[in-house]
Design an enzyme around this catalytic site. Structure first.
Site, PDB file in Angstrom:
ATOM      1  N   TYR A  81      -2.087  -0.889  10.462  1.00  0.00           N
ATOM      2  CA  TYR A  81      -1.951  -1.189   9.037  1.00  0.00           C
ATOM      3  C   TYR A  81      -0.722  -0.512   8.447  1.00  0.00           C
ATOM      4  O   TYR A  81       0.075  -1.143   7.742  1.00  0.00           O
ATOM      5  CB  TYR A  81      -3.213  -0.732   8.313  1.00  0.00           C
ATOM      6  CG  TYR A  81      -3.276  -1.112   6.855  1.00  0.00           C
ATOM      7  CD1 TYR A  81      -3.661  -2.393   6.462  1.00  0.00           C
ATOM      8  CD2 TYR A  81      -2.980  -0.183   5.866  1.00  0.00           C
ATOM      9  CE1 TYR A  81      -3.740  -2.738   5.129  1.00  0.00           C
ATOM     10  CE2 TYR A  81      -3.058  -0.522   4.526  1.00  0.00           C
ATOM     11  CZ  TYR A  81      -3.434  -1.795   4.159  1.00  0.00           C
ATOM     12  OH  TYR A  81      -3.506  -2.134   2.823  1.00  0.00           O
TER      13      TYR A  81
ATOM     14  N   SER B  17       0.844  -1.186   0.000  1.00  0.00           N
ATOM     15  CA  SER B  17       0.000   0.000   0.000  1.00  0.00           C
ATOM     16  C   SER B  17       0.879   1.235   0.000  1.00  0.00           C
ATOM     17  O   SER B  17       1.991   1.216   0.545  1.00  0.00           O
ATOM     18  CB  SER B  17      -0.909   0.019   1.235  1.00  0.00           C
ATOM     19  OG  SER B  17      -1.531   1.277   1.400  1.00  0.00           O
TER      20      SER B  17
END
Length: 302
Positions: free
Chosen positions: A188, A175
């Site tokens: 995350y 990401s």
């Protein structure tokens, strides 16, 4: 010895120029694509979201066999049936990649039932969408085990055979938050930053391993259930990526042996700005774009 060092020092800039020119030429000329017809592809988190689209895309591009790993049998079964209807052999195994013993056990089962894996796609991930002080300790551990350590176990399970065959590819669906973190997703962002370092190190470590390569994909916010409810200030300027687009570009990156892929291309600007701007300016960018508060409306998977 001194002359050799001097010669290497003088040649180094020329090597850099040649590599840049070669990369520029490759952008213009149509690339040579890897033939997937002999590849067995394993996708973790393959039952839904980007994982399901990855399975479809690999099947569409002629992969020999697709193997899906995940924790929810219903999703895995549905995706497996869909891939089989496309005419591609597909199998699924229930596996929590955060569980080391389970990964090694299921990896052995895959080799015995399906054969050697030549493309491993580490896609499985979780996000809890809370600040540090609001996060449950077990939830924090879970995200690190699945998003980061899971890649250690899956790669250790399948990479040795790839090296023996001199044929393999390790893929990481990461990401852009690995490079530019946001509030409200501390678990995350941390796990993805660790995952990015893992892939950087692995990619460099494979330089002397013929036939075995790695690809790291760093997409912007993608419209899947996992980040349901996340809102940015200017969605028309920064629209979320479609999962099918991420899947298509990922498979293309594997076929062209691209080491790192940022999606969309504008994310390169973000990386440059982060390298040159002072922290105060970066903070203002976060506030202006809405990334500072984008997780306030986060719901996640229901």
């Amino acid at each position: 010895m001194q002359w050799k060092r001097l010669g290497a020092l003088l040649l180094f800039p020329l090597q850099m120029v040649c590599l840049v020119v070669k990369a520029a030429v490759c952008l213009v000329l149509p690339p040579r694509l890897r033939d997937l017809s002999r590849d067995n592809v394993l996708v973790t988190g393959g039952g839904r979201g980007i994982g399901r689209h990855l399975a479809r895309e690999f099947a569409r591009r002629g992969a020999r066999k697709i193997i899906l790993w995940g924790r929810t049998e219903k999703c895995l079964k549905e995706t497996t049936e869909e891939i089989r209807l496309m005419g591609t052999e597909c199998h699924y195994f229930i596996c929590d990649v955060g569980n080391r013993e389970e990964v090694y056990r299921q990896a052995k089962a895959v080799r015995e039932k399906v054969g050697d894996i030549t493309i491993l796609v580490n896609n499985a991930a979780v996000v809890h969408g809370k600040s540090l002080m609001d996060s449950d300790d077990d939830a924090l551990l879970k995200s690190q085990h699945i998003n980061t350590l899971g890649q250690f176990w899956t790669t250790k399970a399948f990479l040795p055979r790839m090296l023996e065959l001199q044929n393999g590819h390790i893929v990481c669906l990461n990401s852009v938050l690995a490079l530019s973190a946001i509030p409200g997703a501390i678990d995350y962002c941390t796990s993805k930053a660790s995952s990015f370092a893992f892939m950087e190190s692995l990619t460099l470590g494979l330089l002397d391993c013929p036939g075995v390569n790695a690809t790291t994909v760093l997409p912007f916010h993608t419209s899947t259930e996992m980040f349901q409810g996340m809102r940015i200030r200017f969605p028309s300027l920064f629209p979320p990526l479609k999962p099918e687009t991420v899947a298509r570009r990922t498979v293309e990156a594997v076929q062209t042996n691209q080491a790192f892929l940022l999606l969309p291309w504008t994310m390169h600007v973000l990386v440059i700005l982060k390298s040159i701007l002072p922290q105060a300016a970066l903070e203002e960018i976060h506030k202006f774009s809405g990334s500072y508060t984008c997780m306030n409306t986060f719901k996640g998977r229901t």
